[in-house]
Design an enzyme around this catalytic site. Structure first.
Site, mmCIF file in Angstrom:
data_model
loop_
_atom_site.group_PDB
_atom_site.id
_atom_site.type_symbol
_atom_site.label_atom_id
_atom_site.label_comp_id
_atom_site.label_asym_id
_atom_site.label_seq_id
_atom_site.Cartn_x
_atom_site.Cartn_y
_atom_site.Cartn_z
ATOM 1 N N GLU A 209 36.954 77.013 124.511
ATOM 2 C CA GLU A 209 37.679 75.897 123.912
ATOM 3 C C GLU A 209 37.457 74.638 124.606
ATOM 4 O O GLU A 209 36.911 74.622 125.649
ATOM 5 C CB GLU A 209 39.169 76.059 123.852
ATOM 6 C CG GLU A 209 39.494 77.571 123.035
ATOM 7 C CD GLU A 209 39.448 77.178 121.602
ATOM 8 O OE1 GLU A 209 39.817 76.305 120.893
ATOM 9 O OE2 GLU A 209 38.310 78.055 120.980
ATOM 10 N N ASP A 220 44.108 81.561 123.150
ATOM 11 C CA ASP A 220 43.181 81.816 122.163
ATOM 12 C C ASP A 220 43.513 83.097 121.522
ATOM 13 O O ASP A 220 43.598 83.158 120.094
ATOM 14 C CB ASP A 220 41.897 81.602 122.423
ATOM 15 C CG ASP A 220 40.722 81.694 121.269
ATOM 16 O OD1 ASP A 220 40.654 80.909 120.440
ATOM 17 O OD2 ASP A 220 40.132 82.646 121.393
ATOM 18 N N LYS A 224 44.786 84.205 117.435
ATOM 19 C CA LYS A 224 44.108 85.348 116.540
ATOM 20 C C LYS A 224 45.069 86.319 116.365
ATOM 21 O O LYS A 224 45.059 86.820 115.137
ATOM 22 C CB LYS A 224 42.870 85.697 117.492
ATOM 23 C CG LYS A 224 41.891 84.515 117.268
ATOM 24 C CD LYS A 224 40.726 84.512 118.269
ATOM 25 C CE LYS A 224 39.769 83.534 118.217
ATOM 26 N NZ LYS A 224 38.717 83.486 119.165
#
Ligand code: HSE
Length: 338
Positions: A209, A220, A224
Site C-alpha cells: 500500500e 489491509d 479484506k
C-alpha cells in the site's frame, strides 16, 4: 458490437495495468464477447483530467507516466466529481488510494457515479469495507451495479466463488492469506533477507500500500476480512474493531527457527460464524508444512472456505500486483456488460 465507455479515477500502477489489459484482450472482447471498451476520461489527483468522448488512445496512455505526455486538446478543467458527471461514460472505475478509516475520497466518487446512473467497479477496499450496504442500495435504486472483485485477492475470484457458488452450500468459516506484501516479506525472510530489504522489494514490485504499515500491521487484511464478513455472511464489522496483530514483531530468527521444525509463519485473516455471532481476527500463525496455506510463497494468496455440504475448499492465486488487480477489473467489466 456493444460499445462501453469508461471513466477512470487514478492513473497509478493498477490503472496502467488495466489499460495494458484492455489492449492485450481487445481482440478477445470484440470477437468472443462482442464488446468494445473505450476509456473516455481519466482523472488523477496529480495530473488533472483528460477526456475524449470517442476514447483516449490506449497505447499512448499505456506508455505515458503522466498526462503531460498526452495531446493538450484532451485536457479539461474538471475535478473528479465534474469528470464523473460530465464525461460520457457507462462505468466509473475507481482506483484512488485506499483509506480504511473513512473510505474517502473513494466513497464520494462511488456515490456520485451511482447517483449519475453509472456502474462502479473498484479495487479500493475503503468504500467496500466501510459502506458496501449504502453503495449497494444506491446502485439498486439507480439501476446500476457495483463490482468489487479486486478488493480481495486481486483477480483471483475469491468473492465470486463464495457469493455466486458456495453460499447455498452453507459457508461457516473463511480463513486465508489475504495480503501479498506480508506473505512476500515472510517468504523473503525464510530465504535469508532482512525485514527491511524484503519490504523495500515488495514496494518496488507494487504490492505494498502507499503507506506499507497498512500491510505489515494487518490493517489491509482486516479490511479484506471485513469485506468477506459483509459480502459473504451479511455481517458488517468495522475493520478497526477486528482483533489484529501484524508481522512487524516477527524476526528473521523467528522465521528461521520455525523452518527448522518444518513450520512457516503466515499472516492469517479469519472470520467464522459462532453461536455468539460472527468472530473475526488477523494474526500471524505458525503452520506446519502439511497445511496448504503454509506453502503459499511470495505475493501469493490463498483462501479456505468451510462449507456445510462441501467441507473445505481452497482457492490459491495472486493477491496483489498491477496486472493481477487489473484482471479483477476486467472480470467485473465483463460480468456487468456481457
Ligand atoms: N497491499 C495489498 C497486498 C494489495 O499486499 O495484498 C492488494 O490488496
Amino acid at each position: 458490437m456493444k460499445l462501453v465507455k469508461i471513466g477512470m479515477i487514478g492513473f497509478g500502477n493498477v490503472g496502467h495495468g488495466f489499460i495494458q489489459a484492455l489492449i492485450e484482450k481487445k481482440a478477445f472482447f470484440r470477437n468472443e464477447l462482442g464488446l468494445e471498451f473505450l476509456i473516455t476520461s481519466i482523472t488523477d489527483i496529480r495530473y488533472g483530467t483528460i477526456y475524449h468522448p470517442d476514447g483516449l488512445p490506449l497505447k499512448k496512455l499505456a506508455s505515458a507516466h503522466d498526462f503531460y505526455e498526452m495531446d493538450p486538446s484532451y485536457f479539461r478543467d474538471w475535478n473528479t466529481i465534474q469528470m464523473i458527471r460530465n464525461a460520457e461514460s457507462d462505468v466509473i472505475i475507481e482506483l484512488s488510494f485506499t483509506d480504511l478509516k473513512t473510505g474517502e475520497p473513494a466513497v464520494l466518487h462511488c456515490q456520485e457515479a451511482l447517483l449519475s446512473g453509472k456502474h462502479v467497479i473498484t479495487s479500493n477496499k475503503g468504500p467496500i469495507a466501510l459502506h458496501y450496504s449504502m453503495l449497494k442500495g444506491l446502485a439498486r435504486d439507480n439501476g446500476v451495479k457495483i463490482g468489487c472483485e479486486g478488493t480481495v485477492m486481486s483477480g483471483s475470484p475469491a468473492l465470486r466463488l463464495a457469493i455466486d457458488s458456495l453460499l447455498p452450500t452453507g459457508v461457516t468459516e473463511i480463513k486465508g492469506i489475504l495480503n501479498g506484501t506480508t506473505n512476500f516479506i515472510l517468504t523473503e525472510m525464510e530465504n535469508g533477507s532482512s525485514y527491511d530489504e524484503a519490504l523495500k522489494e515488495a514496494q518496488r514490485l507494487g504490492y505494498a500500500e502507499a503507506d506499507p504499515s497498512g500491510d505489515v500491521e494487518g490493517f489491509d487484511t482486516a479490511g479484506k476480512v471485513a469485506i468477506l464478513s459483509h459480502l459473504v455472511f451479511g455481517t458488517f464489522i468495522k475493520p478497526e474493531n477486528i482483533e489484529r496483530i501484524g508481522i512487524s514483531d516477527i524476526t528473521v530468527e523467528d522465521v528461521q527457527e520455525a523452518l527448522k521444525n518444518k513450520m512457516h509463519w503466515k499472516l492469517i485473516g479469519s472470520v467464522k460464524k459462532t453461536e455468539n455471532g460472527v468472530e473475526a481476527s488477523v494474526k500471524p500463525i505458525m503452520l506446519h508444512e502439511d497445511n496448504p496455506l503454509a506453502n503459499i510463497k511470495g505475493a501469493g494468496n490463498a483462501i479456505q472456505y468451510r462449507s456445510d455440504l462441501l467441507g473445505e475448499i481452497t482457492l490459491i492465486g495472486p493477491g496483489a500486483g498491477r496486472k493481477e488487480t487489473a484482471a479483477a477489473l476486467i472480470e467485473d467489466l465483463v460480468h456487468i456488460f456481457q
